[in-house]
Design an enzyme around this catalytic site. Structure first.
Site, PDB file in Angstrom:
ATOM      1  CE  LYS A 114      25.595  19.857  62.967  1.00  0.00           C
ATOM      2  NZ  LYS A 114      24.304  20.250  63.442  1.00  0.00           N
ATOM      3  CE  LYS A 196      24.067  31.633  61.498  1.00  0.00           C
ATOM      4  NZ  LYS A 196      22.944  30.726  61.487  1.00  0.00           N
ATOM      5  CE  LYS A 199      22.542  29.384  69.328  1.00  0.00           C
ATOM      6  NZ  LYS A 199      21.184  29.464  69.773  1.00  0.00           N
TER       7      LYS A 199
HETATM    8  P1  AMP Z   1      20.953  29.229  65.772  1.00  0.00           P
HETATM    9  O1  AMP Z   1      21.758  30.216  66.564  1.00  0.00           O
HETATM   10  O2  AMP Z   1      21.643  28.856  64.485  1.00  0.00           O
HETATM   11  O3  AMP Z   1      20.489  28.050  66.576  1.00  0.00           O
HETATM   12  O4  AMP Z   1      19.626  29.975  65.301  1.00  0.00           O
HETATM   13  C1  AMP Z   1      18.560  30.318  66.139  1.00  0.00           C
HETATM   14  C2  AMP Z   1      17.680  31.335  65.416  1.00  0.00           C
HETATM   15  O5  AMP Z   1      18.367  32.596  65.242  1.00  0.00           O
HETATM   16  C3  AMP Z   1      17.253  30.916  63.994  1.00  0.00           C
HETATM   17  O6  AMP Z   1      15.913  31.318  63.772  1.00  0.00           O
HETATM   18  C4  AMP Z   1      18.199  31.680  63.083  1.00  0.00           C
HETATM   19  O7  AMP Z   1      17.606  31.924  61.823  1.00  0.00           O
HETATM   20  C5  AMP Z   1      18.445  32.967  63.865  1.00  0.00           C
HETATM   21  N1  AMP Z   1      19.822  33.482  63.612  1.00  0.00           N
HETATM   22  C6  AMP Z   1      20.981  32.877  63.984  1.00  0.00           C
HETATM   23  N2  AMP Z   1      22.053  33.613  63.610  1.00  0.00           N
HETATM   24  C7  AMP Z   1      21.572  34.714  62.968  1.00  0.00           C
HETATM   25  C8  AMP Z   1      22.180  35.855  62.324  1.00  0.00           C
HETATM   26  N3  AMP Z   1      23.510  36.019  62.295  1.00  0.00           N
HETATM   27  N4  AMP Z   1      21.357  36.774  61.773  1.00  0.00           N
HETATM   28  C9  AMP Z   1      20.023  36.632  61.814  1.00  0.00           C
HETATM   29  N5  AMP Z   1      19.388  35.586  62.393  1.00  0.00           N
HETATM   30  C10 AMP Z   1      20.139  34.625  62.962  1.00  0.00           C
END
Ligand code: AMP
Ligand code: TRP
Length: 332
Positions: A114, A196, A199
């Site tokens: 960051k 990936k 969100k």
């Molecule tokens: P985040 O959205 O990055 O805050 O991630 C929250 C949780 O969702 C974490 O445990 C990530 O490993 C999982 N996660 C986020 N994006 C993905 C994705 N595209 N595929 C699988 N797991 C995900």
């Protein structure tokens, strides 16, 4: 009772990636680890380390809590709470900051990344974020912490801090173990399978499925996912990343292996495969949305969050008093 604990940041609406990689995994863990208690909290204090719109944040916190419940977690063995409602997290965060060295925090790759991207946008709280995360875990003497591999370094710091405190002040904390979410379920963007599904993407994005998207939108997004010109359903991440990603989603929901899926669609084109997948995903997410709609405006959701707050406060307050006593501060 032994505790499995994890936190989730309420930034944005969760995606199909979050569902398959995190939410569904919690349900699986809860079914497998029957003699553990599960603590899941909405990490809203972590969310404000980067600027947030208060109205959106408030809605995201509630949505996330409702979505966790809608995924089928067993309420009897779950303590679900909102981090900022249990003030011991901040108190313990301060203790952990007093125990962490600048050098340790500066080595965290998430902070370094960051800093490279936007050095003027990095707040002091973003820098000390791992100390607060250690506090979240150690307050409850969690034995296992299920997280993605991006959180591995933070977990190692947590273990270092627990050992450091135990060595200086006597045995106080359970040293937690990381429960790495199995890879393989890394869901990629439907329009650009080199990145990936995330969100943080634009909510209009065709490549990202949000758990609260209308079912017809979800189906449309799947049917218009990028594939290749070979028109053979075959798992090959290198040469066929689009179809391989769709097969990963198919497999994660149906539990069919890649070779079973290949066999099933032998001699058929992408149209049939995508059509079926669209139905499968819509059915799975549809069930989650149905429960979500029952709960989002219900009293039950507030009751569960109130109970969670009370239980978490009870444990965390007792712990922080014990720690203050060991440190020699206050009159505890
Ligand atoms: P985040 O959205 O990055 O805050 O991630 C929250 C949780 O969702 C974490 O445990 C990530 O490993 C999982 N996660 C986020 N994006 C993905 C994705 N595209 N595929 C699988 N797991 C995900
Ligand atoms: N840092 C985690 C993330 O970005 C969220 C989190 C905060 C967390 N506190 C935690 C995860 C404690 C596990 C345990 O995803």
């Amino acid at each position: 009772m032994n505790i499995v604990l994890s936190g989730v940041k309420p930034t944005g609406i969760p995606t199909l990636g979050n569902y398959l990689g995190a939410l569904k995994n919690f349900v699986k863990l809860q079914n497998e680890m029957t003699d553990y208690e599960f603590f899941i909290f909405i990490a809203d204090l972590h969310a404000i380390t980067i600027p947030q719109d208060p109205k959106e944040l408030r809605a995201n916190i509630r949505n996330l809590a409702a979505l966790y419940l809608a995924c089928g977690l067993n309420k009897e063995r779950l303590t679900l709470f909102i981090q900022s409602e249990v003030s011991a997290h901040i108190e313990m965060g301060n203790v952990m900051q007093s125990l962490s060295y600048m050098g340790e925090l500066e080595r965290m790759t998430q902070f370094k990344d960051k800093m490279i991207k936007n050095p003027n946008g990095v707040t002091a709280a973003l820098f000390t974020y791992p100390a607060l995360m250690a506090a979240d875990i150690l307050l409850y003497d969690a034995k296992f912490v299920p997280v993605g591999d991006d959180q591995k370094q933070h977990l190692e710091l947590t273990r270092d801090l627990a050992n450091r405190f135990n060595n200086r002040f006597g045995d106080t904390f359970q040293v937690p173990e990381i429960l790495l979410t199995k890879v393989g379920a890394r869901i990629k963007d439907l329009q650009d399978p080199s990145k990936k599904m995330s969100k943080s993407d634009d909510s209009q994005s065709k490549g990202c499925i949000y758990l609260l998207d209308p079912l017809n939108v979800i189906k449309k997004k799947i049917k218009s996912a990028v594939t290749d010109s070979e028109a053979i359903v075959r798992y090959d991440v290198e040469n066929k990343p689009g179809i391989s990603n769709l097969m990963t989603i198919y497999s994660a929901i149906t539990n069919l292996s890649f070779s079973e899926i290949e066999k099933k669609y032998e001699g058929k084109g992408y149209g049939d495969f995508k059509g079926d997948l669209a139905e499968i995903v819509a059915e799975e997410i549809g069930k989650v949305q149905e429960k979500y709609n029952q709960i989002i405006n219900s009293k039950e959701l507030d009751e569960i969050l109130n109970q969670g707050r009370e239980r978490a406060t009870q444990i965390a307050t007792r712990k922080i008093h014990k720690i203050y006593h060991k440190l020699g501060i206050g009159r505890f």
